[in-house]
Scaffold this active site. Structure first.
Site, mmCIF file in Angstrom:
data_model
loop_
_atom_site.group_PDB
_atom_site.id
_atom_site.type_symbol
_atom_site.label_atom_id
_atom_site.label_comp_id
_atom_site.label_asym_id
_atom_site.label_seq_id
_atom_site.Cartn_x
_atom_site.Cartn_y
_atom_site.Cartn_z
ATOM 1 C CG HIS A 1 49.068 38.880 57.002
ATOM 2 N ND1 HIS A 1 49.679 37.735 56.512
ATOM 3 C CD2 HIS A 1 50.046 39.812 57.058
ATOM 4 C CE1 HIS A 1 50.952 37.966 56.309
ATOM 5 N NE2 HIS A 1 51.206 39.218 56.615
ATOM 6 C CE LYS B 1 50.149 40.220 52.324
ATOM 7 N NZ LYS B 1 50.470 39.318 53.436
ATOM 8 C CG ASP C 1 35.138 42.872 35.433
ATOM 9 O OD1 ASP C 1 34.669 43.773 36.147
ATOM 10 O OD2 ASP C 1 35.708 43.091 34.341
ATOM 11 C CG HIS D 1 57.227 38.857 52.345
ATOM 12 N ND1 HIS D 1 55.990 38.980 51.751
ATOM 13 C CD2 HIS D 1 57.052 39.203 53.648
ATOM 14 C CE1 HIS D 1 55.116 39.402 52.641
ATOM 15 N NE2 HIS D 1 55.729 39.544 53.804
ATOM 16 C CE LYS E 1 53.592 36.241 53.229
ATOM 17 N NZ LYS E 1 54.380 36.501 54.349
ATOM 18 C CG ASP F 1 55.193 13.765 48.231
ATOM 19 O OD1 ASP F 1 56.381 13.933 48.549
ATOM 20 O OD2 ASP F 1 54.375 13.154 48.941
#
Length: 482
Positions: free
Chosen positions: A224, A226, A231, A400, A402, A407
């Site tokens: 899952h 991404k 380089d 979508h 996450k 604080d």
């Protein structure tokens, strides 16, 4: 034979329950989450044949299994040298910021469980939504000189995906080393494009193919992540996949998402993580040279750790990091997640925080892209509302992102949802950032998202129909299985 023909269904049912009871005993000995245990037992015993199929496809636990082995990469001399250099840099810093002292428990947790070093010399760009992310990523890809490493759950050769794939083909033709890992369930690339990638010299690997494969029984374990690395100097991580849906290009639902671009030491950690995946999918020896870890010239001071979790890690690192961050909060906790199907530990931590007069706000989609996830999420909200958690449903489209910010000190942006799958099953990666300006920027985005939400009121939420509550209960029961 006549007896068998006449009693074939009784024989098959009997065989089914022999196998089902054997599976139940196996599940009980594993001592996994009680809710998940009960869910599988019910499915196995109540639904003949279907229960066995569900358990075979989704129920087997492979954490610490030899099929997911990171040691070949982690034991390579180049990787050990890079890890030692990062540790040396960390030890020579007496105090990056007072903020680190407040979150030192979290830093030690990740180091002790997964040797995730605290990196300091980093520059981070917070990216809101897929169109901006893809613009930056495509520009960086065009400038690549040595290598491009891609690891994504979803890559499609639609409009934006084709632009992306065309660029990496061009770079491969120029001599840039391009390696790409895509999840076989999430991604969809045409045969024509695959041929072009191969002819250009792009090394394309599928993560755990599920059709006619010896891994079919493990189709529940998905990559899952991404991750994009250019380089060894620039890294991307977050919630945005490579598809038109994520850049609001198909004129359907508005898609709200968050990503980050990293320049600096932390890219080395992403690079090591990529090589562990590459080693698994290539099923061969991956030889790692120092060329993939160029000298870091970043002058900015943003402290962060890369937290990875999956069946190849001994602990649920991201879930544990979130738990510790929540329990150490003093002023506020702001969470955005598309799927909220947490374990008991996270629910209790949020309830205790809210009842301790800490401001706890949660943004979830009003309308999910999965009906079962939507109902399962909704089943948790009443108890949170009763504890004083402020719950907001995003109404502009589908959120979508996450993210968590706490604080004005701690932030996390990554691929992990707050659900069973991300905590225990999928391969995930999050960036944990200890930086006040970044936290304030992320919190500003959170507050702007609140403008497109509806705040739930406990007395109204409780009046949901019995039918709705029943569907929620069933979805919640099924959630650990799926």
């Amino acid at each position: 034979m006549e007896y068998i023909k006449e009693h074939i269904w009784q024989i098959l049912i009997g065989l089914n329950y022999v196998l089902a009871i054997s599976a139940v005993i196996t599940i009980l000995f594993k001592k996994i989450n009680p809710t998940k245990t009960l869910s599988y037992i019910i499915v196995l015993l109540v639904f003949p044949f279907v229960g066995l199929i569900v358990y075979y496809l989704f129920g087997q636990e492979y954490r610490k299994s030899k099929i997911f082995n990171r040691k070949h990469v982690l034991n390579q001399s180049v990787v050990k040298q890079i890890q030692n250099e990062l540790e040396l840099d960390t030890k020579t810093i007496e105090s990056v910021d007072e903020l680190l002292e407040e979150k030192s428990k979290l830093i030690r947790l990740l180091y002790n469980s997964e040797k995730s070093k605290l990196t300091v010399k980093n520059e981070i760009k917070l990216i809101k939504n897929g169109d901006k992310k893809m613009q930056l990523l495509l520009d960086d890809l065009k400038k690549a000189k040595h290598h491009i490493h891609i690891e994504y759950f979803i890559v499609k050769d639609d409009s934006i995906g084709t632009k992306f794939l065309e660029i990496i083909c061009n770079k491969a033709n120029e001599g840039v080393k391009v390696k790409m890992v895509i999840d076989d369930v999430g991604s969809s690339i045409s045969s024509k494009m695959k041929r072009k990638l191969k002819e250009s010299g792009v090394e394309l690997y599928k993560f755990m193919s599920v059709l006619f494969s010896r891994f079919t029984g493990k189709m529940n374990y998905r990559d899952h992540r991404k991750i994009a690395i250019i380089d060894g100097k620039i890294g991307y991580v977050g919630g945005i996949n490579i598809s038109d849906n994520y850049v609001n290009a198909n004129n359907t639902r508005y898609w709200r998402d968050t990503h980050i671009r990293i320049v600096g030491e932390a890219v080395r950690q992403l690079q090591i993580l990529f090589f562990t995946t590459l080693d698994f999918v290539s099923e061969g020896d991956v030889n790692i040279s120092k060329d993939y870890f160029p000298e870091n010239t970043c002058k900015e001071n943003v402290a962060l750790q890369i937290a990875a979790s999956g069946p190849d890690t001994d602990w649920s690192n991201i879930m544990e990091a979130i738990f510790v961050a929540i329990t150490n909060a003093e002023e506020y906790i702001h969470i955005t997640t598309p799927y909220f199907i947490p374990n008991d530990e996270i629910v209790t931590a949020l309830q205790v925080a809210a009842r301790s007069n800490i401001e706890v706000k949660l943004i979830v989609p009003k309308k999910s892209d999965s009906w079962i996830a939507e109902y399962a999420t909704n089943s948790y909200l009443e108890k949170l509302l009763e504890a004083g958690v402020e719950v907001y449903q995003y109404t502009k489209g589908f959120v979508h992102a996450k993210t968590i910010v706490i604080d004005d000190v701690f932030s996390t942006v990554g691929t992990a949802n707050m659900d069973y799958r991300s905590f225990n099953i999928n391969f995930e990666v999050n960036a944990l950032v200890y930086n006040k300006p970044f936290a304030m920027d992320l919190n500003q985005i959170f507050n702007s998202d609140l403008e497109n939400t509806t705040k739930l009121k406990l007395e109204i939420w409780k009046k949901r129909s019995k039918r709705t509550k029943l569907i929620e209960a069933l979805a919640r029961l099924a959630a650990p299985l799926l």
